[in-house]
Motif scaffolding. Structure first.
Motif, PDB file in Angstrom:
ATOM      1  N   ASP A   7      -6.666 -90.154  47.516  1.00  0.00           N
ATOM      2  CA  ASP A   7      -5.499 -89.557  48.108  1.00  0.00           C
ATOM      3  C   ASP A   7      -5.882 -88.713  49.498  1.00  0.00           C
ATOM      4  O   ASP A   7      -7.050 -88.110  49.072  1.00  0.00           O
ATOM      5  N   THR A   8      -5.654 -89.038  50.444  1.00  0.00           N
ATOM      6  CA  THR A   8      -5.914 -88.378  51.969  1.00  0.00           C
ATOM      7  C   THR A   8      -5.876 -86.751  51.618  1.00  0.00           C
ATOM      8  O   THR A   8      -6.258 -86.160  52.564  1.00  0.00           O
ATOM      9  N   ARG A   9      -4.966 -86.262  50.611  1.00  0.00           N
ATOM     10  CA  ARG A   9      -4.771 -84.919  50.674  1.00  0.00           C
ATOM     11  C   ARG A   9      -5.334 -84.323  49.150  1.00  0.00           C
ATOM     12  O   ARG A   9      -4.571 -83.381  48.847  1.00  0.00           O
ATOM     13  N   MET A  10      -6.489 -84.774  48.944  1.00  0.00           N
ATOM     14  CA  MET A  10      -7.008 -84.218  47.644  1.00  0.00           C
ATOM     15  C   MET A  10      -7.531 -82.913  47.726  1.00  0.00           C
ATOM     16  O   MET A  10      -7.954 -82.321  49.053  1.00  0.00           O
ATOM     17  N   PRO A  11      -7.356 -81.975  46.991  1.00  0.00           N
ATOM     18  CA  PRO A  11      -7.992 -80.569  47.120  1.00  0.00           C
ATOM     19  C   PRO A  11      -9.462 -80.650  46.939  1.00  0.00           C
ATOM     20  O   PRO A  11      -9.995 -81.553  46.715  1.00  0.00           O
ATOM     21  N   ASN A  14     -11.100 -83.986  50.746  1.00  0.00           N
ATOM     22  CA  ASN A  14      -9.882 -84.839  50.946  1.00  0.00           C
ATOM     23  C   ASN A  14     -10.457 -86.247  50.829  1.00  0.00           C
ATOM     24  O   ASN A  14     -11.631 -86.590  50.968  1.00  0.00           O
ATOM     25  N   ASP A  17     -12.738 -86.930  53.860  1.00  0.00           N
ATOM     26  CA  ASP A  17     -14.138 -86.397  53.864  1.00  0.00           C
ATOM     27  C   ASP A  17     -14.690 -87.322  52.719  1.00  0.00           C
ATOM     28  O   ASP A  17     -15.994 -87.498  52.848  1.00  0.00           O
ATOM     29  N   SER A  37      -1.580 -92.419  50.677  1.00  0.00           N
ATOM     30  CA  SER A  37      -0.988 -90.769  50.987  1.00  0.00           C
ATOM     31  C   SER A  37       0.448 -90.859  51.357  1.00  0.00           C
ATOM     32  O   SER A  37       0.884 -92.009  51.161  1.00  0.00           O
ATOM     33  N   GLN A  47      -6.546 -88.820  61.597  1.00  0.00           N
ATOM     34  CA  GLN A  47      -7.436 -87.865  60.804  1.00  0.00           C
ATOM     35  C   GLN A  47      -8.897 -88.198  60.803  1.00  0.00           C
ATOM     36  O   GLN A  47      -9.839 -87.638  60.645  1.00  0.00           O
TER      37      GLN A  47
END
Length: 86
Positions: A7-11, A14, A17, A37, A47
């Motif tokens: 997921d591009t928005r992982m805690p 991300n 990264d 995402s 991004q």
């Protein structure tokens, strides 16, 4: 061949990264990465910058058929094409 669907928005780390780290490591650099995402693909590409990190981008909620097709294309043995992708 290995595949990763971050997921591009992982805690903490991300998907961008994570993909960057995978591409930099000689042992994992050829891993097929499918971005997942809630964003449009162009936002994920922005991004990621100029570096091609992802083989495919899926928007959540991703349909199982889309996931299977993305994996068949990305990890199919050389010379083989998944059924229905020609």
């Amino acid at each position: 061949q290995a595949a990763v669907l971050p997921d591009t928005r992982m805690p903490d780390m991300n998907g961008v990264d994570l993909a960057t780290a995978i591409r930099r490591d000689e042992q994992t650099s050829r891993t097929y990465i499918v971005a997942v995402s809630a964003w449009a693909a162009d936002e994920v590409s922005a991004q990621a910058g100029d570096v091609p990190l992802f083989g495919k981008h899926l928007v959540k909620p991703a349909d199982l058929d889309e996931i299977v097709k993305a994996l068949e294309i990305g990890v199919a043995p050389a010379g083989m094409v998944a059924e229905g992708t020609t």
